[in-house]
Write a protein that holds these residues in place. Structure first.
Motif, PDB file in Angstrom:
ATOM      1  N   SER A  42     -23.063   7.921  -1.282  1.00  0.00           N
ATOM      2  CA  SER A  42     -23.589   9.216  -1.584  1.00  0.00           C
ATOM      3  C   SER A  42     -23.615  10.126  -0.539  1.00  0.00           C
ATOM      4  CB  SER A  42     -25.237   9.221  -2.131  1.00  0.00           C
ATOM      5  OG  SER A  42     -25.369   8.213  -3.139  1.00  0.00           O
TER       6      SER A  42
ATOM      7  N   ARG B 275     -27.906   3.335 -14.364  1.00  0.00           N
ATOM      8  CA  ARG B 275     -27.754   4.287 -13.409  1.00  0.00           C
ATOM      9  C   ARG B 275     -26.662   3.847 -12.485  1.00  0.00           C
ATOM     10  NH1 ARG B 275     -31.730   2.408  -8.869  1.00  0.00           N
ATOM     11  NH2 ARG B 275     -30.201   0.843  -8.909  1.00  0.00           N
TER      12      ARG B 275
ATOM     13  N   THR C 106     -31.405  11.167 -14.699  1.00  0.00           N
ATOM     14  CA  THR C 106     -31.661  12.016 -13.829  1.00  0.00           C
ATOM     15  C   THR C 106     -33.097  12.740 -13.758  1.00  0.00           C
ATOM     16  OG1 THR C 106     -29.578  12.992 -14.038  1.00  0.00           O
ATOM     17  CG2 THR C 106     -31.097  14.524 -12.950  1.00  0.00           C
TER      18      THR C 106
ATOM     19  N   GLU D 265     -27.165  10.540 -19.100  1.00  0.00           N
ATOM     20  CA  GLU D 265     -27.287  10.959 -17.687  1.00  0.00           C
ATOM     21  C   GLU D 265     -28.536  11.808 -17.516  1.00  0.00           C
ATOM     22  OE1 GLU D 265     -24.525  13.301 -14.262  1.00  0.00           O
ATOM     23  OE2 GLU D 265     -23.795  12.938 -16.190  1.00  0.00           O
ATOM     24  N   GLU D 266     -28.448  12.644 -18.484  1.00  0.00           N
ATOM     25  CA  GLU D 266     -29.847  13.691 -18.266  1.00  0.00           C
ATOM     26  C   GLU D 266     -31.219  12.803 -18.456  1.00  0.00           C
ATOM     27  OE1 GLU D 266     -29.916  16.432 -21.322  1.00  0.00           O
ATOM     28  OE2 GLU D 266     -27.770  17.137 -20.747  1.00  0.00           O
TER      29      GLU D 266
ATOM     30  N   SER E 258     -35.489  10.039 -12.655  1.00  0.00           N
ATOM     31  CA  SER E 258     -35.393   9.928 -11.076  1.00  0.00           C
ATOM     32  C   SER E 258     -36.161  11.161 -10.280  1.00  0.00           C
ATOM     33  CB  SER E 258     -33.814  10.218 -10.793  1.00  0.00           C
ATOM     34  OG  SER E 258     -33.672  10.088  -9.214  1.00  0.00           O
ATOM     35  N   ALA E 259     -36.092  12.427 -10.780  1.00  0.00           N
ATOM     36  CA  ALA E 259     -36.782  13.162 -10.461  1.00  0.00           C
ATOM     37  C   ALA E 259     -38.396  13.067 -10.645  1.00  0.00           C
ATOM     38  CB  ALA E 259     -36.187  14.563 -11.024  1.00  0.00           C
TER      39      ALA E 259
ATOM     40  N   SER F 171     -29.552  12.728  -3.230  1.00  0.00           N
ATOM     41  CA  SER F 171     -29.727  13.739  -4.218  1.00  0.00           C
ATOM     42  C   SER F 171     -31.271  13.996  -4.612  1.00  0.00           C
ATOM     43  CB  SER F 171     -28.830  13.407  -5.440  1.00  0.00           C
ATOM     44  OG  SER F 171     -29.468  12.505  -6.137  1.00  0.00           O
ATOM     45  N   THR F 172     -31.931  13.054  -4.669  1.00  0.00           N
ATOM     46  CA  THR F 172     -33.399  13.331  -5.015  1.00  0.00           C
ATOM     47  C   THR F 172     -34.410  14.050  -3.965  1.00  0.00           C
ATOM     48  OG1 THR F 172     -33.915  11.004  -4.695  1.00  0.00           O
ATOM     49  CG2 THR F 172     -33.381  11.536  -6.910  1.00  0.00           C
TER      50      THR F 172
END
Length: 224
Positions: free
Chosen positions: A119, A27, A89, A85-86, A92-93, A216-217
């Protein structure tokens, strides 16, 4: 390394990725950390020895590459690593959507301020040097006070007074700012309920929420 003894691709992937801290190191690399000390700041509770071990494991697995630039080791993701990365991500979501409860042990001013500084929307800050001081009422010791400095579009986070004039002071507790950053509560409600107090000239005070923003989340939909 854990061995599951299964041909299942999920099992084979997890033999590499489910060791403690490994996916968090990935991450950090995805978020732009390149040097050992930057990685350390993103995983402040991970020992340097264990971080070194995990980096070597990921390098042997072809997930990262290490190069020497100016006498410093630089770590970057390979094509193999970038494909994660996917996965990161999605994790995280999923985590922000379904694992919402934060214990006291989850709150860390070092990680929070590091994450905010890398960020936050720099384009919203003034073109001059700007400084925002943060004070956490529930944190004892040196980690109680922090400073965000943006100069020439470059952000810095300091756990010591950088010696510049302060544009605004943000007073709150660690949990509140963490929850605002995660998107559990928004800036408007935190300010209205006086969970956060901003001391600054009126025009600057109005801008602070947009200077800091949210992670971003924060936009991930949550269950009703």
């Amino acid at each position: 390394m854990t061995t599951y003894g299964q041909f299942c691709p999920v099992a084979k992937a997890m033999e590499l990725l489910d060791e403690r801290w490994t996916i968090l190191v990935v991450r950090e690399l995805l978020l732009g950390s390149r040097h050992f000390n930057e990685l350390r700041r993103g995983v402040p509770k991970m020992s340097p020895a264990l971080l070194t071990k995990r980096l070597r494991t990921l390098e042997r697995a072809g997930v990262i590459r290490r190069s020497d630039v100016g006498g410093r080791s630089v770590y970057t993701l390979t094509e193999k690593g970038e494909e994660l990365e996917e996965i990161v991500t999605a994790l995280s979501a999923w985590g922000i959507r379904w694992i919402g409860e934060l214990g006291d042990a989850d709150l860390d001013p070092h990680l929070l301020m590091w994450d905010i500084h890398r960020s936050m929307p720099i384009e919203r800050w003034p073109r001059r040097r700007a400084v925002v001081e943060f004070g956490f009422s529930d944190v004892v010791g040196k980690a109680r006070s922090w400073w965000l400095v943006v100069s020439d579009g470059v952000p810095q986070v300091c756990d010591f007074d950088p010696g510049y004039g302060v544009d605004a002071t943000v007073a709150t507790d660690l949990r509140t700012l963490t929850e605002v950053w995660r998107g559990d509560i928004d800036w408007q409600n935190a300010l209205a309920e006086q969970l956060i107090t901003i001391t600054a000239p009126t025009e600057v005070r109005r801008e602070i929420p947009s200077w800091i923003g949210q992670s971003s989340t924060a936009a991930v939909p949550r269950p009703a």
